[in-house]
Structures are given as C-alpha cells and as structure tokens.
Design a protein around this motif. Structure first.
Motif, PDB file in Angstrom:
ATOM      1  N   HIS A   1      -8.278   6.945 -17.205  1.00  0.00           N
ATOM      2  CA  HIS A   1      -8.152   7.949 -16.140  1.00  0.00           C
ATOM      3  C   HIS A   1      -9.000   7.555 -14.931  1.00  0.00           C
ATOM      4  O   HIS A   1      -8.541   7.628 -13.782  1.00  0.00           O
ATOM      5  N   LEU A   2     -10.224   7.128 -15.188  1.00  0.00           N
ATOM      6  CA  LEU A   2     -11.116   6.694 -14.109  1.00  0.00           C
ATOM      7  C   LEU A   2     -10.519   5.497 -13.375  1.00  0.00           C
ATOM      8  O   LEU A   2     -10.487   5.466 -12.133  1.00  0.00           O
TER       9      LEU A   2
ATOM     10  N   ALA B   1      -0.819   8.218 -16.471  1.00  0.00           N
ATOM     11  CA  ALA B   1      -1.023   9.457 -15.707  1.00  0.00           C
ATOM     12  C   ALA B   1       0.157  10.409 -15.887  1.00  0.00           C
ATOM     13  O   ALA B   1      -0.026  11.629 -15.952  1.00  0.00           O
TER      14      ALA B   1
ATOM     15  N   ASN C   1      -0.322   4.288 -13.875  1.00  0.00           N
ATOM     16  CA  ASN C   1       0.518   5.412 -13.447  1.00  0.00           C
ATOM     17  C   ASN C   1       1.327   5.970 -14.608  1.00  0.00           C
ATOM     18  O   ASN C   1       1.547   7.182 -14.706  1.00  0.00           O
TER      19      ASN C   1
ATOM     20  N   HIS D   1      -7.401   4.663 -13.173  1.00  0.00           N
ATOM     21  CA  HIS D   1      -6.237   5.140 -12.424  1.00  0.00           C
ATOM     22  C   HIS D   1      -6.683   5.726 -11.088  1.00  0.00           C
ATOM     23  O   HIS D   1      -6.085   5.437 -10.044  1.00  0.00           O
ATOM     24  N   GLU D   2      -7.714   6.537 -11.085  1.00  0.00           N
ATOM     25  CA  GLU D   2      -8.225   7.136  -9.845  1.00  0.00           C
ATOM     26  C   GLU D   2      -8.725   6.058  -8.883  1.00  0.00           C
ATOM     27  O   GLU D   2      -8.454   6.117  -7.680  1.00  0.00           O
ATOM     28  N   ILE D   3      -9.444   5.088  -9.410  1.00  0.00           N
ATOM     29  CA  ILE D   3      -9.957   4.003  -8.571  1.00  0.00           C
ATOM     30  C   ILE D   3      -8.794   3.216  -7.959  1.00  0.00           C
ATOM     31  O   ILE D   3      -8.774   2.948  -6.753  1.00  0.00           O
ATOM     32  N   ASP D   4      -7.822   2.860  -8.784  1.00  0.00           N
ATOM     33  CA  ASP D   4      -6.664   2.097  -8.312  1.00  0.00           C
ATOM     34  C   ASP D   4      -5.837   2.908  -7.315  1.00  0.00           C
ATOM     35  O   ASP D   4      -5.467   2.406  -6.248  1.00  0.00           O
ATOM     36  N   HIS D   5      -5.555   4.140  -7.650  1.00  0.00           N
ATOM     37  CA  HIS D   5      -4.722   5.002  -6.808  1.00  0.00           C
ATOM     38  C   HIS D   5      -5.326   5.203  -5.416  1.00  0.00           C
ATOM     39  O   HIS D   5      -4.608   5.311  -4.427  1.00  0.00           O
ATOM     40  N   ASN D   6      -6.648   5.249  -5.356  1.00  0.00           N
ATOM     41  CA  ASN D   6      -7.328   5.485  -4.089  1.00  0.00           C
ATOM     42  C   ASN D   6      -7.765   4.197  -3.386  1.00  0.00           C
ATOM     43  O   ASN D   6      -8.499   4.251  -2.394  1.00  0.00           O
TER      44      ASN D   6
END
Length: 71
Positions: A50-51, A36, A33, A53-58
């Motif tokens: 970045h990838l 980000a 984060n 982060h997206e995987i973790d965030h979702n």
C-alpha cells in the motif's frame, strides 16, 4: 507509516505472485494498481504494498534513492 517501512521497501522482496523475488520498491505501477483495486493482503506485506502504491502513484519514487544507495 514509520521510517523503517521505507527501508523495508528497498530491502524486502515480494514473497509471492508474478513478481516473487522482486524488491517491493521495484514492483511495476500496474501491479501495485491491481492490488489497490483488488485489495492489499493482510499484515506487513500488505502495508508495504500500500505504501509503495502511494509512493508510485504520487511520483515520489526518487525519495527511495538515498535508501537504495545505503544498501
């Protein structure tokens, strides 16, 4: 994103910073984060962070488990 990037998440270690030596797939959410908010680095490492982060965030970290099992 390409399929090889998912494989890299579970094989490539963070090359610098507080979590140097930690697999990118194992980086904590707050650290991702922070990137980000502040900006991801250039190049492959930035793309992978970045990838991740997206995987973790979702909430999709379980998608990496089959790749981990192959290692």
């Amino acid at each position: 994103m390409n399929p090889e990037d998912l494989e890299r998440l579970v094989t490539l270690k963070m090359p610098f910073g507080k979590y140097e030596g930690t697999l990118i797939a194992d980086l904590p959410g707050p650290y991702l984060n922070w990137f980000a908010r502040k900006g991801f680095p250039e190049g492959q490492i930035g793309r992978l962070l970045h990838l991740m982060h997206e995987i973790d965030h979702n909430g999709l970290k379980e998608l990496l488990e089959p790749l981990r099992a192959r290692q």
